[in-house]
Design a protein around this motif. Structure first.
Motif, PDB file in Angstrom:
ATOM      1  N   ALA A   1       0.856  -1.188   0.000  1.00  0.00           N
ATOM      2  CA  ALA A   1       0.000   0.000   0.000  1.00  0.00           C
ATOM      3  C   ALA A   1       0.892   1.237   0.000  1.00  0.00           C
ATOM      4  O   ALA A   1       2.026   1.213   0.468  1.00  0.00           O
ATOM      5  N   ALA A   2       0.365   2.305  -0.541  1.00  0.00           N
ATOM      6  CA  ALA A   2       1.118   3.553  -0.645  1.00  0.00           C
ATOM      7  C   ALA A   2       1.433   4.136   0.730  1.00  0.00           C
ATOM      8  O   ALA A   2       0.646   3.990   1.669  1.00  0.00           O
ATOM      9  N   GLN A   3       2.574   4.799   0.819  1.00  0.00           N
ATOM     10  CA  GLN A   3       2.934   5.541   2.029  1.00  0.00           C
ATOM     11  C   GLN A   3       2.116   6.833   2.044  1.00  0.00           C
ATOM     12  O   GLN A   3       1.918   7.461   1.003  1.00  0.00           O
ATOM     13  N   ILE A   4       1.669   7.216   3.204  1.00  0.00           N
ATOM     14  CA  ILE A   4       0.819   8.405   3.323  1.00  0.00           C
ATOM     15  C   ILE A   4       1.524   9.480   4.142  1.00  0.00           C
ATOM     16  O   ILE A   4       1.931   9.246   5.277  1.00  0.00           O
ATOM     17  N   GLN A   5       1.677  10.647   3.547  1.00  0.00           N
ATOM     18  CA  GLN A   5       2.161  11.843   4.222  1.00  0.00           C
ATOM     19  C   GLN A   5       1.041  12.877   4.125  1.00  0.00           C
ATOM     20  O   GLN A   5       0.572  13.171   3.028  1.00  0.00           O
ATOM     21  N   LEU A   6       0.619  13.411   5.253  1.00  0.00           N
ATOM     22  CA  LEU A   6      -0.503  14.354   5.262  1.00  0.00           C
ATOM     23  C   LEU A   6      -0.024  15.794   5.405  1.00  0.00           C
ATOM     24  O   LEU A   6       0.925  16.071   6.140  1.00  0.00           O
ATOM     25  N   THR A   7      -0.725  16.694   4.726  1.00  0.00           N
ATOM     26  CA  THR A   7      -0.520  18.120   4.976  1.00  0.00           C
ATOM     27  C   THR A   7      -1.328  18.472   6.222  1.00  0.00           C
ATOM     28  O   THR A   7      -2.200  17.701   6.654  1.00  0.00           O
ATOM     29  N   ASN A   8      -1.080  19.622   6.797  1.00  0.00           N
ATOM     30  CA  ASN A   8      -1.844  20.063   7.976  1.00  0.00           C
ATOM     31  C   ASN A   8      -3.329  20.181   7.658  1.00  0.00           C
ATOM     32  O   ASN A   8      -4.173  19.808   8.474  1.00  0.00           O
ATOM     33  N   GLU A   9      -3.662  20.693   6.465  1.00  0.00           N
ATOM     34  CA  GLU A   9      -5.061  20.863   6.081  1.00  0.00           C
ATOM     35  C   GLU A   9      -5.747  19.511   5.939  1.00  0.00           C
ATOM     36  O   GLU A   9      -6.884  19.339   6.369  1.00  0.00           O
ATOM     37  N   GLU A  10      -5.052  18.552   5.331  1.00  0.00           N
ATOM     38  CA  GLU A  10      -5.633  17.216   5.175  1.00  0.00           C
ATOM     39  C   GLU A  10      -5.873  16.565   6.538  1.00  0.00           C
ATOM     40  O   GLU A  10      -6.926  15.986   6.774  1.00  0.00           O
ATOM     41  N   LYS A  11      -4.900  16.698   7.412  1.00  0.00           N
ATOM     42  CA  LYS A  11      -5.036  16.109   8.740  1.00  0.00           C
ATOM     43  C   LYS A  11      -6.222  16.723   9.487  1.00  0.00           C
ATOM     44  O   LYS A  11      -7.021  16.004  10.109  1.00  0.00           O
ATOM     45  N   LYS A  12      -6.374  18.033   9.397  1.00  0.00           N
ATOM     46  CA  LYS A  12      -7.509  18.710  10.041  1.00  0.00           C
ATOM     47  C   LYS A  12      -8.834  18.194   9.491  1.00  0.00           C
ATOM     48  O   LYS A  12      -9.777  17.947  10.244  1.00  0.00           O
ATOM     49  N   GLU A  13      -8.914  18.045   8.181  1.00  0.00           N
ATOM     50  CA  GLU A  13     -10.152  17.572   7.551  1.00  0.00           C
ATOM     51  C   GLU A  13     -10.467  16.138   7.973  1.00  0.00           C
ATOM     52  O   GLU A  13     -11.608  15.801   8.277  1.00  0.00           O
ATOM     53  N   LEU A  14      -9.457  15.288   8.008  1.00  0.00           N
ATOM     54  CA  LEU A  14      -9.664  13.889   8.407  1.00  0.00           C
ATOM     55  C   LEU A  14     -10.088  13.792   9.868  1.00  0.00           C
ATOM     56  O   LEU A  14     -10.990  13.022  10.204  1.00  0.00           O
TER      57      LEU A  14
END
Length: 156
Positions: free
Chosen positions: A5-18
């Motif tokens: 599976a792909a490695q996941i790196q989140l931006t701050n905005e993505e993390k907030k949304e999740l």
């Protein structure tokens, strides 16, 4: 060969949304689950671990992890589905609604079966009761008002 599976790196905005998705009281369960998969993936957890934690299959974990890696937040949502082609165009749908609004000539009451038979004869198509029911169900009050005011679309 193991599936990766792909490695996941989140931006701050993505993390907030999740995080907003998993803390929301009104978010759909599937969006909650997909958001949780991505957050756990961002913590470098493997799909086998995530599957056990969330009670899902590894395949499901990989699917959403890879979709997120490709499409980011838009990847959390279902893809459009094509479905069957429309049986009637908009003008014909308006005419069917108009038929339903008219008083029948012979019968005392309209039934869906009677209306469907009339639609079959008029358009010379094999159409189900369910198709006619859905046209009527999707009709909104402006459609009915337009028909009552004789503002029905005319076929050219």
């Amino acid at each position: 060969m193991p599936r990766v599976a792909a490695q996941i790196q989140l931006t701050n905005e993505e993390k907030k949304e999740l995080i907003k998705n998993i803390n929301s009281q009104v978010v759909e369960r599937r969006i909650y689950l997909r958001s949780k998969i991505i957050l756990l993936s961002a913590e470098n957890k493997q799909c086998i671990e995530i599957a056990k934690i969330l009670g899902i299959s590894e395949k499901t974990c990989r699917k959403w992890r890879n979709r997120f890696a490709r499409d980011r937040l838009n990847g959390l949502y279902d893809l459009k589905r094509s479905g069957a082609p429309e049986i009637f165009n908009e003008i014909e749908k308006q005419e069917i609604i108009q038929m339903a609004c008219e008083a029948p000539k012979i019968l005392e009451n309209w039934t869906l079966a009677n209306l469907t038979e009339r639609v079959k004869k008029r358009y010379n198509r094999n159409v189900s009761i369910e198709s006619v029911r859905m046209i009527l169900k999707m009709a909104n009050s402006s459609d009915v008002n337009n028909i009552k005011n004789k503002k029905v679309l005319k076929s050219e």
